[in-house]
Structure formats: C-alpha cells, structure tokens
Scaffold this motif. Sequence first.
Motif, PDB file in Angstrom:
ATOM      1  N   GLN A   1       0.678  -1.118   0.023  1.00  0.00           N
ATOM      2  CA  GLN A   1       0.154  -0.017   0.144  1.00  0.00           C
ATOM      3  C   GLN A   1       0.733   1.341  -0.003  1.00  0.00           C
ATOM      4  O   GLN A   1       0.593   2.217  -0.728  1.00  0.00           O
ATOM      5  CB  GLN A   1      -0.923  -0.042   1.166  1.00  0.00           C
ATOM      6  CG  GLN A   1      -2.019  -0.965   0.945  1.00  0.00           C
ATOM      7  CD  GLN A   1      -2.921  -0.977   2.197  1.00  0.00           C
ATOM      8  OE1 GLN A   1      -2.821  -0.478   3.276  1.00  0.00           O
ATOM      9  NE2 GLN A   1      -3.974  -1.806   2.189  1.00  0.00           N
ATOM     10  N   LEU A   2       2.095   1.098   0.842  1.00  0.00           N
ATOM     11  CA  LEU A   2       2.649   2.469   0.794  1.00  0.00           C
ATOM     12  C   LEU A   2       3.399   2.790  -0.633  1.00  0.00           C
ATOM     13  O   LEU A   2       3.539   3.607  -1.187  1.00  0.00           O
ATOM     14  CB  LEU A   2       3.882   2.140   1.654  1.00  0.00           C
ATOM     15  CG  LEU A   2       3.790   2.433   3.032  1.00  0.00           C
ATOM     16  CD1 LEU A   2       4.504   2.143   4.005  1.00  0.00           C
ATOM     17  CD2 LEU A   2       3.310   3.939   3.527  1.00  0.00           C
ATOM     18  N   LEU A   3       3.933   1.471  -1.405  1.00  0.00           N
ATOM     19  CA  LEU A   3       4.355   1.539  -2.674  1.00  0.00           C
ATOM     20  C   LEU A   3       3.527   2.152  -3.803  1.00  0.00           C
ATOM     21  O   LEU A   3       3.566   3.248  -4.361  1.00  0.00           O
ATOM     22  CB  LEU A   3       5.085   0.361  -3.104  1.00  0.00           C
ATOM     23  CG  LEU A   3       5.530   0.068  -4.467  1.00  0.00           C
ATOM     24  CD1 LEU A   3       7.054   0.853  -4.147  1.00  0.00           C
ATOM     25  CD2 LEU A   3       5.891  -1.564  -4.898  1.00  0.00           C
ATOM     26  N   ARG A   4       2.100   1.686  -3.487  1.00  0.00           N
ATOM     27  CA  ARG A   4       1.204   1.895  -4.607  1.00  0.00           C
ATOM     28  C   ARG A   4       0.758   3.603  -4.350  1.00  0.00           C
ATOM     29  O   ARG A   4       0.567   4.484  -5.042  1.00  0.00           O
ATOM     30  CB  ARG A   4       0.096   1.287  -4.272  1.00  0.00           C
ATOM     31  CG  ARG A   4       0.259   0.023  -4.989  1.00  0.00           C
ATOM     32  CD  ARG A   4      -1.320  -1.007  -4.849  1.00  0.00           C
ATOM     33  NE  ARG A   4      -0.798  -2.089  -5.102  1.00  0.00           N
ATOM     34  CZ  ARG A   4      -1.299  -3.298  -4.433  1.00  0.00           C
ATOM     35  NH1 ARG A   4      -1.820  -3.174  -3.309  1.00  0.00           N
ATOM     36  NH2 ARG A   4      -0.798  -4.542  -4.884  1.00  0.00           N
ATOM     37  N   ALA A   5       0.628   3.749  -2.654  1.00  0.00           N
ATOM     38  CA  ALA A   5       0.286   5.410  -2.391  1.00  0.00           C
ATOM     39  C   ALA A   5       1.416   6.479  -2.829  1.00  0.00           C
ATOM     40  O   ALA A   5       1.125   7.357  -3.625  1.00  0.00           O
ATOM     41  CB  ALA A   5       0.292   5.434  -0.930  1.00  0.00           C
ATOM     42  N   ARG A   6       2.790   5.743  -2.800  1.00  0.00           N
ATOM     43  CA  ARG A   6       3.809   6.843  -3.391  1.00  0.00           C
ATOM     44  C   ARG A   6       3.783   7.108  -5.025  1.00  0.00           C
ATOM     45  O   ARG A   6       4.062   7.996  -5.306  1.00  0.00           O
ATOM     46  CB  ARG A   6       5.221   6.061  -2.801  1.00  0.00           C
ATOM     47  CG  ARG A   6       5.428   6.116  -1.481  1.00  0.00           C
ATOM     48  CD  ARG A   6       6.826   5.574  -1.211  1.00  0.00           C
ATOM     49  NE  ARG A   6       7.139   5.602   0.087  1.00  0.00           N
ATOM     50  CZ  ARG A   6       7.381   4.036   0.715  1.00  0.00           C
ATOM     51  NH1 ARG A   6       7.479   3.155  -0.006  1.00  0.00           N
ATOM     52  NH2 ARG A   6       7.533   4.274   2.147  1.00  0.00           N
ATOM     53  N   ALA A   7       3.335   6.111  -5.454  1.00  0.00           N
ATOM     54  CA  ALA A   7       3.348   6.042  -7.000  1.00  0.00           C
ATOM     55  C   ALA A   7       2.076   7.036  -7.375  1.00  0.00           C
ATOM     56  O   ALA A   7       2.340   7.844  -8.439  1.00  0.00           O
ATOM     57  CB  ALA A   7       3.003   4.666  -7.545  1.00  0.00           C
TER      58      ALA A   7
ATOM     59  N   PHE B   1       0.067  12.419  -9.025  1.00  0.00           N
ATOM     60  CA  PHE B   1      -0.624  13.524  -8.462  1.00  0.00           C
ATOM     61  C   PHE B   1       0.243  14.833  -8.672  1.00  0.00           C
ATOM     62  O   PHE B   1      -0.041  15.932  -9.257  1.00  0.00           O
ATOM     63  CB  PHE B   1      -1.111  13.534  -7.218  1.00  0.00           C
ATOM     64  CG  PHE B   1      -2.582  12.670  -7.010  1.00  0.00           C
ATOM     65  CD1 PHE B   1      -3.173  12.566  -8.441  1.00  0.00           C
ATOM     66  CD2 PHE B   1      -2.730  11.816  -5.775  1.00  0.00           C
ATOM     67  CE1 PHE B   1      -4.392  11.543  -7.864  1.00  0.00           C
ATOM     68  CE2 PHE B   1      -3.765  11.088  -5.942  1.00  0.00           C
ATOM     69  CZ  PHE B   1      -4.839  10.960  -6.650  1.00  0.00           C
ATOM     70  N   LEU B   2       1.533  14.590  -8.202  1.00  0.00           N
ATOM     71  CA  LEU B   2       2.450  15.790  -8.072  1.00  0.00           C
ATOM     72  C   LEU B   2       2.911  16.278  -9.225  1.00  0.00           C
ATOM     73  O   LEU B   2       2.980  17.480  -9.579  1.00  0.00           O
ATOM     74  CB  LEU B   2       3.304  15.572  -7.007  1.00  0.00           C
ATOM     75  CG  LEU B   2       2.865  15.429  -5.613  1.00  0.00           C
ATOM     76  CD1 LEU B   2       4.164  14.848  -4.624  1.00  0.00           C
ATOM     77  CD2 LEU B   2       2.294  16.775  -5.051  1.00  0.00           C
ATOM     78  N   GLU B   3       2.854  15.447 -10.484  1.00  0.00           N
ATOM     79  CA  GLU B   3       3.376  15.688 -11.730  1.00  0.00           C
ATOM     80  C   GLU B   3       2.185  16.180 -12.634  1.00  0.00           C
ATOM     81  O   GLU B   3       2.374  16.303 -13.757  1.00  0.00           O
ATOM     82  CB  GLU B   3       3.785  14.116 -12.400  1.00  0.00           C
ATOM     83  CG  GLU B   3       5.130  14.139 -11.610  1.00  0.00           C
ATOM     84  CD  GLU B   3       5.842  12.766 -12.223  1.00  0.00           C
ATOM     85  OE1 GLU B   3       5.043  11.893 -12.783  1.00  0.00           O
ATOM     86  OE2 GLU B   3       6.976  12.508 -11.758  1.00  0.00           O
ATOM     87  N   GLY B   4       0.935  16.266 -11.950  1.00  0.00           N
ATOM     88  CA  GLY B   4      -0.168  16.640 -12.601  1.00  0.00           C
ATOM     89  C   GLY B   4      -1.152  15.758 -13.095  1.00  0.00           C
ATOM     90  O   GLY B   4      -1.969  16.266 -13.994  1.00  0.00           O
ATOM     91  N   ASP B   5      -1.011  14.576 -12.919  1.00  0.00           N
ATOM     92  CA  ASP B   5      -2.102  13.516 -13.559  1.00  0.00           C
ATOM     93  C   ASP B   5      -2.890  13.218 -12.527  1.00  0.00           C
ATOM     94  O   ASP B   5      -2.773  12.464 -11.729  1.00  0.00           O
ATOM     95  CB  ASP B   5      -1.236  12.115 -14.085  1.00  0.00           C
ATOM     96  CG  ASP B   5      -2.052  11.340 -14.622  1.00  0.00           C
ATOM     97  OD1 ASP B   5      -3.251  11.429 -15.072  1.00  0.00           O
ATOM     98  OD2 ASP B   5      -1.742  10.222 -14.820  1.00  0.00           O
TER      99      ASP B   5
END
Length: 163
Positions: free
Chosen positions: A144-150, A155-159
């Motif tokens: 879940q941490l891995l998926r959340a970070r991805a 999100f932070l790249e604008g997608d």
Amino acid sequence: MNCLPKTKEYNQYIAEKYFDMVYRLALSQSGNPHDAEDITSEVFLRYIKSDKHFESEEHIKAWLIRVTVNRAKSLFASSWFKKTVPIDETLPADMPEDESEVYGAVLKLPQKYRTVIHLFYYEDLKTAEIAETLNIKESTVRSQLLRARAMLKQFLEGDDSIV
C-alpha cells in the motif's frame, strides 16, 4: 498482567499526549476539519468509557489509532455521509505552498492509502507496527505504501486521472 490506571488524571494525560496524533489521523482520513474534530471527540470518549485494560502506553496508542481508523470508516459508510456534498475547505493560510500541494495530493488518495501514508510519515510508525495496528499483513502495508507513493508522484506531476 500489568494494567495502567484509568483515573481521571491519567485519562487527561492520555488525551493531552495523543490528541494531536488522533486529530491528524482523523483529518487525513476525513479530509475535513469538522469531521476530524467529531471523530477525535468520539475516540477519546470511547477511550474514557472503555473498560478495556491496557498494558502499556504503546497499547493505548495502538488502540487509539485503530479506533480512529474504524470511526473514520464508519463515517464514510453512514447514510448521512453518502447523502451529503462536501464543501471545499481551504488549507491553512500559513501552510507553505509545497506542503499544501503534498497535503492536497494525500487527500486525493483512497482511504486505505491515506491511512498507511499518514501512519508511516506523520506518526513515524514502522511497517510492522502499522500492520499490527491495522490488523493486516506487513507485506500489505508495504504494498500500500508503494502504491500510494506512485499515486502521489503522479498527482504531483499533474496527472489526476489515477483515482
């Protein structure tokens, strides 16, 4: 078995010590300060009314986290919540722009990912502690941490299309 006292003074000590942690977790779960306040109040009310015997402060902390997460889930499952339309709340004016961007991205995550992100980064719990607290496998927490970070990266790249 060594049990901690449940005196009025000790309850107040616990509430003061863990209030910020419970509130921050409730806020990360609900995304709304008003709901977070309600959840926090209910968690501490349940603690005070509980006849559970706690063996240590770590046991109390884990219990408070578990009850906070469960209470947030109950809120989202309630018919009242399903029939309401959230009013967009503004972030605190004094929050730095980069922090508000990350905070906004975390709030876009599905609840299970917000939970592990919050516990890992804001409460400094290890994956084993998170797994024990949430009653899930440690490998699930890591996934879940891995998926959340991805998701956060996207999100932070604008997608915004991933949720």
